[in-house]
Design an enzyme around this catalytic site. Sequence first.
Site, PDB file in Angstrom:
ATOM      1  N   THR A  78      -7.205 -90.287  -4.501  1.00 16.76           N
ATOM      2  CA  THR A  78      -7.023 -90.414  -3.046  1.00 16.76           C
ATOM      3  C   THR A  78      -6.013 -91.518  -2.742  1.00 16.76           C
ATOM      4  OG1 THR A  78      -9.251 -89.617  -2.608  1.00 16.76           O
ATOM      5  CG2 THR A  78      -8.203 -90.896  -0.863  1.00 16.76           C
ATOM      6  N   ASN A 157      -9.405 -77.647  -6.238  1.00 12.09           N
ATOM      7  CA  ASN A 157     -10.746 -78.156  -6.521  1.00 12.09           C
ATOM      8  C   ASN A 157     -11.863 -77.244  -6.028  1.00 12.09           C
ATOM      9  OD1 ASN A 157      -9.305 -79.350  -4.150  1.00 12.09           O
ATOM     10  ND2 ASN A 157     -11.391 -79.905  -3.587  1.00 12.09           N
ATOM     11  N   GLN A 185      -7.321 -81.960 -10.688  1.00 16.55           N
ATOM     12  CA  GLN A 185      -8.171 -80.961 -11.344  1.00 16.55           C
ATOM     13  C   GLN A 185      -7.505 -80.364 -12.586  1.00 16.55           C
ATOM     14  OE1 GLN A 185     -11.326 -80.088 -10.736  1.00 16.55           O
ATOM     15  NE2 GLN A 185     -11.606 -81.216  -8.827  1.00 16.55           N
ATOM     16  N   SER A 205      -6.984 -88.615 -11.559  1.00 11.08           N
ATOM     17  CA  SER A 205      -8.174 -89.447 -11.449  1.00 11.08           C
ATOM     18  C   SER A 205      -9.018 -89.335 -12.715  1.00 11.08           C
ATOM     19  CB  SER A 205      -8.978 -88.943 -10.241  1.00 11.08           C
ATOM     20  OG  SER A 205     -10.082 -89.766 -10.003  1.00 11.08           O
ATOM     21  N   ALA A 206      -9.719 -90.406 -13.071  1.00 12.96           N
ATOM     22  CA  ALA A 206     -10.512 -90.382 -14.311  1.00 12.96           C
ATOM     23  C   ALA A 206     -11.830 -89.626 -14.174  1.00 12.96           C
ATOM     24  CB  ALA A 206     -10.787 -91.817 -14.775  1.00 12.96           C
ATOM     25  N   HIS A 207     -12.450 -89.702 -12.989  1.00 16.39           N
ATOM     26  CA  HIS A 207     -13.831 -89.217 -12.916  1.00 16.39           C
ATOM     27  C   HIS A 207     -13.976 -87.687 -12.920  1.00 16.39           C
ATOM     28  CE1 HIS A 207     -14.580 -88.049  -8.591  1.00 16.39           C
ATOM     29  NE2 HIS A 207     -13.486 -88.755  -8.398  1.00 16.39           N
ATOM     30  N   THR A 246      -6.080-107.062  -8.714  1.00 15.15           N
ATOM     31  CA  THR A 246      -6.432-107.254 -10.128  1.00 15.15           C
ATOM     32  C   THR A 246      -6.852-105.938 -10.749  1.00 15.15           C
ATOM     33  OG1 THR A 246      -7.118-109.508  -9.640  1.00 15.15           O
ATOM     34  CG2 THR A 246      -7.983-108.523 -11.673  1.00 15.15           C
ATOM     35  N   CYS A 333     -16.149 -82.954  -0.965  1.00 15.39           N
ATOM     36  CA  CYS A 333     -15.423 -84.100  -0.422  1.00 15.39           C
ATOM     37  C   CYS A 333     -15.427 -84.114   1.099  1.00 15.39           C
ATOM     38  CB  CYS A 333     -13.973 -84.081  -0.897  1.00 15.39           C
ATOM     39  SG  CYS A 333     -13.830 -83.911  -2.672  1.00 15.39           S
TER      40      CYS A 333
END
Length: 391
Positions: A78, A157, A185, A205-207, A246, A333
Amino acid sequence: MADDLKLPIYLDHHATTPVDPRVLEAMIPYFSEVFGNPASKNHAFGRDAHRVVEAARDVIGKTINVKPQDVCFTSGATEAINLAIKGLFLANRGRHQHYVTVATEHKAVLDSFHRIESEGAEVTYLPVDGQGMLEPQQVIDAIRPQTIMVSVMAANNEIGVIQPINEIGAICRERNVFFMTDATQALGKVPLDVQAMNIDLLACSAHKIYGPKGIGVLYCRRSMPRVPLIPIIDGGGHERGLRSGTLNVPAIAGFAKAVELSLKEMKAEQPRLRRMRDALYQALREGIPDLKLNGHPDHRLAGNLNVCIPGVEAEALIIALTDTIAISSGSACTTAAVEPSHVLRALGLSEVAVHCSIRLGLGRQTSRDDTNFAAEVIATEARRIRFLATH
Ligand SMILES: *Cc1c(COP(=O)(O)O)cnc(C)c1O
């Protein structure tokens, strides 16, 4: 049959995925052992963390075939999408700007475009055909002299549809228009080669690939052609000034491990998912003869199934399945409010048909027993709901 199944069965892998134990293991040293701030280069603690981040950047860069320095870490897809669309708009302030995207994009893309539209940009939202596909010719026809960028997602998605991004990338490059793709995706499921596909901006995205939540990447081409972006998060100038803050070192290490595993296992895992998905679809059709497939039958993600069960409200079905299988109606979402899926509407489904549609997303820990069981309970509950509605 369901005796040794652990219920409920998770069939919502497009919403998120569990962290793979091998990913978790790769993350653990970077919470308390190697805990330095990668920006603190004047001592070993910082330098050790910096090395971890750069090694991860290398791995992620290699898997999509880009230079590691063009990989920018963000809090997720996002944020990466927001940075790409709003950052490019800000960098072109003062000009008449036109953008091209597709009606079936993720809300992060559509809402970012709505935002820049309210700031003066012009945006064309291309329609898709009844199976969710975009024709490359539509992109050719939509490009104008003022067009800055075309944004087309790699894989959807909700309906899993895979767009012809290879052709679209070539079209954009030939016309000197930037090409962005939301590959959230697609990453780890279909081959992605940023150079071969002429991609200038890519979000992921990782998740969605068994990595941790809250970490993503924006690939942004820095030369030939350079994509100018104005950052939306200012601060310490991290990530070459593109995204201050960071760095989340454990999540970055996890993302790299997740990407590595997905790529290594893609060739075996995707056919396995496809076989299970096809068997699930077949079994559902036998149990519910008037079931309808949403989306293209072939150009779709191996683990995705999206079907309409006429006369069966998805919300009622999902409640009936609470203790047995976890699935989604429309897009998770956007279900803060239950609004009909804009993706299914774009395929031409009626509002009623949209409300009778469910999405099933298979994943790494899904077994044949799971899909057999799912087909049986969905068909049984659907028939029960229909019976109740007519008696
Ligand atoms: C999940 C998803 C996103 C949003 O990703 P986050 O990392 O959760 O912000 C964007 N686009 C697509 C296609 C997605 O599936």
